[in-house]
Design a protein around this motif. Structure first.
Motif, PDB file in Angstrom:
ATOM      1  N   ALA A  53       0.842  -1.198   0.000  1.00  0.00           N
ATOM      2  CA  ALA A  53       0.000   0.000   0.000  1.00  0.00           C
ATOM      3  C   ALA A  53       0.870   1.239   0.000  1.00  0.00           C
ATOM      4  N   GLY A  54       0.331   2.337  -0.535  1.00  0.00           N
ATOM      5  CA  GLY A  54       1.052   3.600  -0.516  1.00  0.00           C
ATOM      6  C   GLY A  54       0.114   4.765  -0.773  1.00  0.00           C
ATOM      7  N   GLY A  55       0.648   5.987  -0.552  1.00  0.00           N
ATOM      8  CA  GLY A  55      -0.155   7.207  -0.702  1.00  0.00           C
ATOM      9  C   GLY A  55      -0.242   7.902   0.651  1.00  0.00           C
ATOM     10  N   GLY A  56      -0.171   9.212   0.638  1.00  0.00           N
ATOM     11  CA  GLY A  56      -0.117   9.966   1.897  1.00  0.00           C
ATOM     12  C   GLY A  56      -1.252   9.635   2.846  1.00  0.00           C
ATOM     13  N   ASP A  57      -2.488   9.794   2.370  1.00  0.00           N
ATOM     14  CA  ASP A  57      -3.643   9.547   3.237  1.00  0.00           C
ATOM     15  C   ASP A  57      -3.832   8.056   3.487  1.00  0.00           C
ATOM     16  N   THR A  58      -3.451   7.238   2.523  1.00  0.00           N
ATOM     17  CA  THR A  58      -3.588   5.790   2.694  1.00  0.00           C
ATOM     18  C   THR A  58      -2.717   5.308   3.852  1.00  0.00           C
ATOM     19  N   VAL A  59      -1.477   5.780   3.876  1.00  0.00           N
ATOM     20  CA  VAL A  59      -0.566   5.367   4.948  1.00  0.00           C
ATOM     21  C   VAL A  59      -1.128   5.827   6.299  1.00  0.00           C
ATOM     22  N   ALA A  60      -1.648   7.057   6.337  1.00  0.00           N
ATOM     23  CA  ALA A  60      -2.241   7.566   7.581  1.00  0.00           C
ATOM     24  C   ALA A  60      -3.428   6.694   7.994  1.00  0.00           C
ATOM     25  N   ALA A  61      -4.270   6.332   7.023  1.00  0.00           N
ATOM     26  CA  ALA A  61      -5.468   5.539   7.323  1.00  0.00           C
ATOM     27  C   ALA A  61      -5.086   4.133   7.802  1.00  0.00           C
ATOM     28  N   LEU A  62      -4.104   3.528   7.149  1.00  0.00           N
ATOM     29  CA  LEU A  62      -3.709   2.174   7.541  1.00  0.00           C
ATOM     30  C   LEU A  62      -3.002   2.188   8.896  1.00  0.00           C
ATOM     31  N   ASN A  63      -2.253   3.237   9.159  1.00  0.00           N
ATOM     32  CA  ASN A  63      -1.649   3.367  10.492  1.00  0.00           C
ATOM     33  C   ASN A  63      -2.730   3.502  11.550  1.00  0.00           C
ATOM     34  N   ALA A  64      -3.727   4.346  11.279  1.00  0.00           N
ATOM     35  CA  ALA A  64      -4.798   4.574  12.247  1.00  0.00           C
ATOM     36  C   ALA A  64      -5.598   3.292  12.504  1.00  0.00           C
ATOM     37  N   SER A  65      -5.713   2.439  11.496  1.00  0.00           N
ATOM     38  CA  SER A  65      -6.493   1.208  11.656  1.00  0.00           C
ATOM     39  C   SER A  65      -5.734   0.147  12.452  1.00  0.00           C
ATOM     40  N   GLY A  66      -4.424   0.358  12.596  1.00  0.00           N
ATOM     41  CA  GLY A  66      -3.603  -0.631  13.296  1.00  0.00           C
ATOM     42  C   GLY A  66      -3.180  -1.779  12.392  1.00  0.00           C
ATOM     43  N   ALA A  67      -3.486  -1.682  11.083  1.00  0.00           N
ATOM     44  CA  ALA A  67      -3.198  -2.792  10.167  1.00  0.00           C
ATOM     45  C   ALA A  67      -1.837  -2.658   9.493  1.00  0.00           C
ATOM     46  N   ALA A  68      -1.286  -1.439   9.471  1.00  0.00           N
ATOM     47  CA  ALA A  68      -0.105  -1.163   8.644  1.00  0.00           C
ATOM     48  C   ALA A  68       1.056  -2.122   8.926  1.00  0.00           C
ATOM     49  N   GLY A  69       1.280  -2.410  10.200  1.00  0.00           N
ATOM     50  CA  GLY A  69       2.430  -3.235  10.579  1.00  0.00           C
ATOM     51  C   GLY A  69       2.420  -4.622   9.973  1.00  0.00           C
ATOM     52  N   ASP A  70       1.250  -5.137   9.629  1.00  0.00           N
ATOM     53  CA  ASP A  70       1.159  -6.488   9.077  1.00  0.00           C
ATOM     54  C   ASP A  70       1.137  -6.527   7.553  1.00  0.00           C
ATOM     55  N   PHE A  71       1.077  -5.364   6.911  1.00  0.00           N
ATOM     56  CA  PHE A  71       1.149  -5.364   5.445  1.00  0.00           C
ATOM     57  C   PHE A  71       2.554  -5.809   5.016  1.00  0.00           C
ATOM     58  N   THR A  72       2.641  -6.432   3.849  1.00  0.00           N
ATOM     59  CA  THR A  72       3.946  -6.864   3.351  1.00  0.00           C
ATOM     60  C   THR A  72       4.854  -5.658   3.170  1.00  0.00           C
ATOM     61  N   TYR A  73       4.306  -4.589   2.609  1.00  0.00           N
ATOM     62  CA  TYR A  73       5.109  -3.393   2.402  1.00  0.00           C
ATOM     63  C   TYR A  73       4.226  -2.152   2.359  1.00  0.00           C
ATOM     64  N   ILE A  74       4.635  -1.133   3.101  1.00  0.00           N
ATOM     65  CA  ILE A  74       3.942   0.154   3.051  1.00  0.00           C
ATOM     66  C   ILE A  74       4.925   1.148   2.454  1.00  0.00           C
ATOM     67  N   SER A  75       4.575   1.700   1.322  1.00  0.00           N
ATOM     68  CA  SER A  75       5.464   2.660   0.670  1.00  0.00           C
ATOM     69  C   SER A  75       5.199   4.057   1.206  1.00  0.00           C
ATOM     70  N   THR A  76       6.262   4.743   1.591  1.00  0.00           N
ATOM     71  CA  THR A  76       6.114   6.125   2.056  1.00  0.00           C
ATOM     72  C   THR A  76       6.587   7.086   0.962  1.00  0.00           C
TER      73      THR A  76
END
Ligand code: ADP
Ligand code: MG
Length: 397
Positions: free
Chosen positions: A351-374
């Motif tokens: 996943a990637g994108g400014g608001d996407t990263v913020a949303a996935l972080n807020a959901s608590g899911a980001a850490g388990d994604f294979t890769y989060i592009s900043t």
């Protein structure tokens, strides 16, 4: 993947010019978030471990080709020293005699940081002379700034053609993740595209319908597609002038065999406000004064079952107005499902994108994604199927 990594290079005794992105936020000269600096530490450490001398090249902000003290990289030296746990020297220019002397007197285990490349107007023009001045300071070029790779600048493009060149660890991780998601992905591949507007993501949608099996469209942009299907979206965010374009995308997807999934039910409120009164309705029944702020539970069920069937997921854009509770519900539920499937080894998720990263972080899911592009803009251009000049230069090096 036609580019080299640090492992392919002989670094012993070599001066390695490393292009990094250390655009960290500064408040009164103090770094308030050092994430970008910490993420380049493995590259610096690996170069030192291989007997090389890291010399960092970076831009900082937009000085517009002029020396501006508030955009001097000098301010980052203490944070770099903490992240690398070693002495970081600073040269007040990225080319010239002073930089040359600093590069030549660098001691094993230490790092040299060169001043903001954009203090030279030539940098953003991909000027070969400026690149030659940089090349004179080192033996090897290493690009670790994927987030700057969509720009052809002297330090990201021209320089890569003047020295033996390779990708740094962060660039390598990013390219490998993106390759796994869209280059040669395990199928079925699902893309989620959400966010505010169709107009900003047209090229993205156009590229994805050629490549993915399922395209889930959410957020404000889904409303434009609903309009294209002749549905009422009340006072929702929707780009009515994009309605024909949306219809063309739907028709094209039919011919490429990409299945587009639009919301079947919606969460409707009367105003754009957290905790405002809302109801779940069928997409057939949005009232004239209704504002669609999220996908409904039946839509989420459908998205989740598509995730379960998929092997690869690529995600840009939230499914609803995630900044306002409870209109983050669809985004959160889908993100948590993607995270669980990834954790179980059933899904590769990027996943990637400014608001996407913020949303996935807020959901608590980001850490388990294979890769989060900043990487922001570079990630989007890559998802659009564009050639990134900084990556292309590494491939041809
Ligand atoms: P990214 O930065 O990840 O590329 P975008 O900027 O395209 O994502 O989209 C994020 C924005 O879309 C958020 O500000 C969010 O509030 C908005 N958005 C999503 N769904 C809706 C909606 N139904 N109505 C209004 N705004 C929405
Ligand atoms: Mg955004």
């Amino acid at each position: 993947m036609g580019w080299k990594t640090l492992d392919d290079m002989d670094l012993n005794g070599k001066r390695v010019l490393v292009r990094v992105d250390i655009n960290v936020p500064l408040v009164d000269g103090v770094v308030t978030d050092s994430t970008r600096i910490r993420r380049i530490a493995p590259t610096v450490r690996d170069i030192i471990a291989a007997g090389g001398f890291p010399i960092l090249l970076a831009h900082f902000g937009r000085p517009g080709g002029e020396r501006r003290e508030n955009l001097s990289l000098n301010q980052l030296v203490p944070t770099l020293e903490r992240a690398f746990e070693t002495k970081v020297h600073f040269a007040a220019d990225c080319v010239g005699a002073g930089a040359k002397e600093a590069a030549e007197t660098l001691q094993p285990g230490e790092v040299l940081l060169l001043e903001n490349t954009r203090f030279h107007a030539a940098e953003t023009k991909n000027d070969p002379e400026l690149a030659a001045g940089m090349a004179a300071l080192g033996d090897v070029y290493c690009n670790d700034a994927f987030s700057a790779a969509h720009r052809a600048h002297s330090s990201t493009e021209a320089l890569a053609r003047l020295l033996p060149a390779c990708a740094g660890r962060l660039m390598q991780a990013e390219l490998e993740a993106l390759e796994a998601a869209l280059g040669a992905p395990e199928r079925p591949v699902t893309a989620v595209v959400g966010g505010a507007k169709v107009s900003t993501k047209l090229e993205l949608l156009g590229n994805l319908i050629e490549k993915v099996d399922y395209l889930v469209i959410g957020g404000g942009m889904a409303n434009t597609f609903l309009v294209a299907q002749g549905k009422n979206v009340g006072v929702s965010l929707a780009e009515r002038i994009m309605k024909d374009t949306a219809a063309e995308i739907l028709a094209k997807a039919d011919s490429t065999g990409c299945k587009i999934i639009l919301p079947s039910d919606i969460v409707v409120a009367k105003k754009f406000e957290a905790h405002t009164e809302h109801e779940v309705l069928s997409t057939e029944n949005c009232p004239e004064d209704g504002m669609i702020l999220d996908a409904g539970p039946a839509s989420v069920e459908q998205i989740i079952s598509i995730f379960e069937e998929s092997k690869t997921l690529i995600w840009n854009g939230p499914l609803g107005a995630f900044e306002l509770e409870p209109f983050d519900a669809a985004t959160n539920a889908a993100a948590l499902k993607a995270a669980a499937l990834t954790r179980a080894g059933l899904l590769t998720s990027v996943a990637g994108g400014g608001d996407t990263v913020a949303a996935l972080n807020a959901s608590g899911a980001a850490g388990d994604f294979t890769y989060i592009s900043t990487a922001g803009g570079a990630f989007l251009e890559w998802m659009e199927g564009k050639t990134l000049p900084g990556v292309a230069a590494l491939e041809q090096a």
